[in-house]
Design a protein around this motif. Structure first.
Motif, short mmCIF file in Angstrom:
data_model
loop_
_atom_site.label_atom_id
_atom_site.label_comp_id
_atom_site.label_asym_id
_atom_site.label_seq_id
_atom_site.Cartn_x
_atom_site.Cartn_y
_atom_site.Cartn_z
N PRO A 31 -12.16 2.36 -4.08
CA PRO A 31 -11.80 2.69 -2.69
C PRO A 31 -10.43 2.20 -2.24
O PRO A 31 -9.67 2.94 -1.60
N ARG A 32 -10.09 0.93 -2.54
CA ARG A 32 -8.78 0.43 -2.11
C ARG A 32 -7.65 1.18 -2.79
O ARG A 32 -6.60 1.45 -2.18
N THR A 33 -7.86 1.54 -4.05
CA THR A 33 -6.84 2.27 -4.79
C THR A 33 -6.64 3.66 -4.20
O THR A 33 -5.51 4.15 -4.09
N ILE A 34 -7.74 4.31 -3.80
CA ILE A 34 -7.62 5.63 -3.17
C ILE A 34 -6.81 5.53 -1.88
O ILE A 34 -5.89 6.32 -1.63
N ARG A 35 -7.17 4.55 -1.05
CA ARG A 35 -6.45 4.38 0.22
C ARG A 35 -4.97 4.09 -0.04
O ARG A 35 -4.09 4.62 0.67
N ALA A 36 -4.67 3.26 -1.02
CA ALA A 36 -3.28 2.93 -1.34
C ALA A 36 -2.52 4.17 -1.81
O ALA A 36 -1.35 4.38 -1.43
N ALA A 37 -3.16 4.99 -2.64
CA ALA A 37 -2.50 6.21 -3.13
C ALA A 37 -2.20 7.16 -1.98
O ALA A 37 -1.11 7.76 -1.92
N VAL A 38 -3.14 7.29 -1.06
CA VAL A 38 -2.92 8.15 0.11
C VAL A 38 -1.76 7.61 0.95
O VAL A 38 -0.88 8.36 1.39
#
Length: 691
Positions: free
Chosen positions: A389-396
């Motif tokens: 989840p944190r990685t997805i948010r960071a990529a966005v």
């Protein structure tokens, strides 16, 4: 080297803007290339009108000063406890001016009722811009000791808030010839008097158009609205008592049916007394017969205005008018600026034009630098933990900010479902690759790369099932420019594929790591805190050289402290000898690099300790790169500082690899991941882009 000066008030109504404009003009007169910035707007309710300081600087000083960040935006960010985000906006506004000018004068926020955050924000701005602070105060009567005490209290507050340096004070509204007494009072508190500015009433006189700005008026006679108002008079007396009060520069407020007062004022005007103007209240027009007698007075330029307000209301509105200089009043602005400029101490001005401290990079400036350079780099970064989840948010976030072209290793269908469950909208163009689909494309290449280790196609398929190994292969073959992982993997799990498939950079003896430690007032580098358990002297020297180079690449002037439990020759033993030998090797390899060791941490970081333990050292007390003797010391120290001081640490950033791979703490926040991706993109820009 550029210098930034923040002028901050010690209280309300101390003449802050006048001091800023005066300092700018005084420096301009000395040939200094100077800029001006008011980064944060005053709330309109606190000043009576929208903040116009920047417009005034453009008018009076001819400077290209940007408009401040709107007050409602400032308060919105502060209410969300987003001071760091606000400071990044301040840095973004200041950076072009700092690069363009030798000295930048910055005006702080003025305190006002309800503006409880002014002092706190001013201190934070000083640290964010690495600015020297000049305090501005005003004397109440002849109480110079109290003025000095107020300045000293404010100076202590700035010092306790961090390393803000108070380099002087401007004292306003003084009696003539008081500079000596004020300077002596400040000197007792070890504060230099930058300027002693006497009170000059004529510099406070507004125009008629300014003083009636809050009144809804109509013109009986327009006259000259630029006449200066020295005093406001409510004409309540009969004519005999009024006549001595009819003097030049007085604005009379009177009901429109007081014809004897109107006639008296007009007779005074016809006799050469240049009244500022006449305001008739209660919306009562003067009798036409009376006004006919007054026409010769109107011809002298006497403004006569009519308002529906009562006399009391009109007097109250006029009394409460904002005393600051309006942005279109060029005459008053020029006179005020020139007058204040002439009161600055010439020796102090000479010293101001030359930076007197080692530069430091504040956390907001560092974050701004990362986002700028990452956006310019425009690199493709693979994120193997694509469903985290944190990685997805960071990529966005990186996609929206334009920091990098992120590639999430994840089944696109699963990623969409995960994002929906998290309430995240995946932007168009954010790339996701299914590891199960693309892994086969790398089998042959992995076999070729590791054949000497007995790699077979079946074993390669097994290893490529690990997303980090797959990401490392993508990086090896130039399909991406860098890799970031570790949100749910250990450092060993991230580093092992990188060492096996990427390998060391040419000339690097080892792979090491650094953390960027965002201390309250500056960013420093810690190395090595994640990779090498017990480096020997040669390896420790290599870590120091790598860390200094990384610091320089990211805008930090490297001053390298080789950390030990002993400073100088005060201790002995194998551990101290290793640090001493490593220091010698660094000096041998990099003669131009500022390095010293062995140094205890306090001697390296704190100037007062350095004066006792390492006098004469070019590094002690102002180190920016701290190289620890072993992993036990480095990792323990970084975690202790991070957790006890509640600071952000970005890293570990790996150095010494042929291509950039960076590890994340498993407790990383989304912002930590975003900035690590930015760092990786910047590293990649130094080694070439993917085809």
């Amino acid at each position: 080297m550029n210098r930034t000066l923040l002028l901050a008030p010690t209280g309300r109504g101390v003449g802050l803007t006048a001091s800023c404009l005066g300092l700018v003009h005084a420096l301009q007169q000395r040939g200094v290339d100077v800029g001006f910035l008011k980064p944060l707007a005053q709330p309109a309710e606190a000043v009576g009108r929208a903040d116009t300081t920047s417009a005034l600087a453009r008018l009076a000083c001819g400077l290209d000063s940007p408009d401040p960040i709107a007050a409602d935006r400032v308060e919105q960010l502060l209410s969300r406890d987003a001071l760091d985000a606000l400071l990044e906006l301040v840095v973004a506004a200041a950076q072009p001016l700092i690069e363009r000018h030798d000295v930048l004068v910055v005006e702080g926020l003025k305190p006002a009722p309800g503006l409880v955050y002014a002092s706190r924000v001013n201190a934070a701005v000083a640290k964010a811009l690495d600015a020297d602070v000049v305090l501005v105060g005003a004397a109440a009567g002849h109480d110079f000791e109290r003025l000095a005490e107020n300045v000293a209290i404010a100076a202590q507050a700035y010092a306790s808030a961090g390393r803000a340096r108070v380099i002087g004070a401007v004292a306003n509204r003084l009696p003539e010839d008081a500079a000596g007494e004020v300077g002596a009072a400040l000197a007792r508190h070890r504060i230099a008097l930058a300027a002693a500015v006497p009170f000059q009433a004529e510099l406070t006189w507004p125009r008629v158009r300014d003083i009636i700005a809050g009144l809804d008026t109509t013109e009986v006679n327009a006259g000259d609205p630029d006449r200066r108002v020295k005093e406001v008079l409510v004409a309540a007396q009969a004519v005999p008592g009024l006549l001595p009060l009819l003097r030049e520069g007085r604005l009379l407020i009177v009901p429109g049916d007081r014809h004897e007062v109107i006639l008296s004022a007009c007779l005074a005007a016809m006799n050469g007394i240049q009244l500022a103007g006449l305001v008739l209240t209660l919306d009562v027009q003067p009798d036409p017969r009376v006004w006919e007698l007054c026409r010769p007075a109107a011809a002298t330029g006497l403004p006569v205005l009519l308002t529906a307000s009562s006399t009391y209301e009109a007097a109250t509105i006029v009394h409460d008018v904002d005393p600051s200089v309006p942005p279109e009043d060029a005459e008053r602005a020029q006179r005020l600026m020139t007058s204040v400029a002439g009161r600055f101490d010439p020796e102090w001005l000479t010293a101001v034009a030359v930076p007197a401290h080692a530069s430091r990079l504040s956390p907001p400036a560092f974050r701004r630098l990362l986002t700028q350079r990452a956006a310019l780099a425009d690199r493709r970064i693979v994120l193997p933990e694509g469903l985290e989840p944190r990685t997805i948010r960071a990529a966005v976030s990186c996609h929206e900010l334009g920091l990098a072209r992120c590639v999430l290793l994840a089944d696109p269908v699963q990623l969409a479902a995960r994002a929906e469950g998290l309430g995240i909208t995946l932007p168009d163009g954010l790339e996701a690759l299914d590891p199960a689909v693309i892994a086969e494309d790398y089998v042959d290449e992995l076999v070729a790369a590791r054949r000497h280790k007995g790699m077979t196609p079946d074993r390669a398929r097994d290893e490529l099932a690990d997303a980090i190994t797959l990401g490392a292969m993508m990086l090896r073959l130039g399909r991406v420019d860098g890799m970031v992982a570790g949100a749910v993997h250990t450092t060993a799990a991230t580093l092992r594929p990188a060492l096996q498939l990427i390998g060391p950079a040419p000339g690097a003896q080892l792979v090491s790591s650094i953390f960027f430690m965002c201390l309250p007032d500056e960013v420093v580098v810690y190395g090595d805190c994640a990779v090498n358990p017990d480096p020997d002297a040669q390896q420790l020297a290599d870590i120091a050289v790598q860390s200094a180079a990384s610091a320089r690449r990211f805008g930090i002037e490297p001053r390298v402290a080789m950390i030990s439990f002993s400073t100088g020759s005060s201790g002995a033993g194998a551990d101290v000898d290793k640090v001493r030998e490593a220091t010698r090797l660094v000096r041998e390899r990099e003669p131009g690099l500022l390095v010293d060791g062995p140094l205890q941490y306090d001697a390296a970081a704190i100037a007062s300790v350095a004066r006792d333990k390492a006098p004469g050292s070019a590094v002690a007390g102002r180190a920016t790169v701290f190289v620890f003797p072993d992993l036990n010391t480095g990792n323990t120290t970084y975690k202790a500082v991070q957790r006890s001081a509640n600071i952000v640490s970005i890293g570990p950033m790996l150095q010494g690899l042929a291509k950039p791979v960076n590890d994340l703490s498993r407790g990383a926040l989304v912002d930590d991941i975003v900035y690590t991706i930015a760092i990786t993109a910047i590293q990649a820009a130094g080694v070439g882009a993917a085809v």
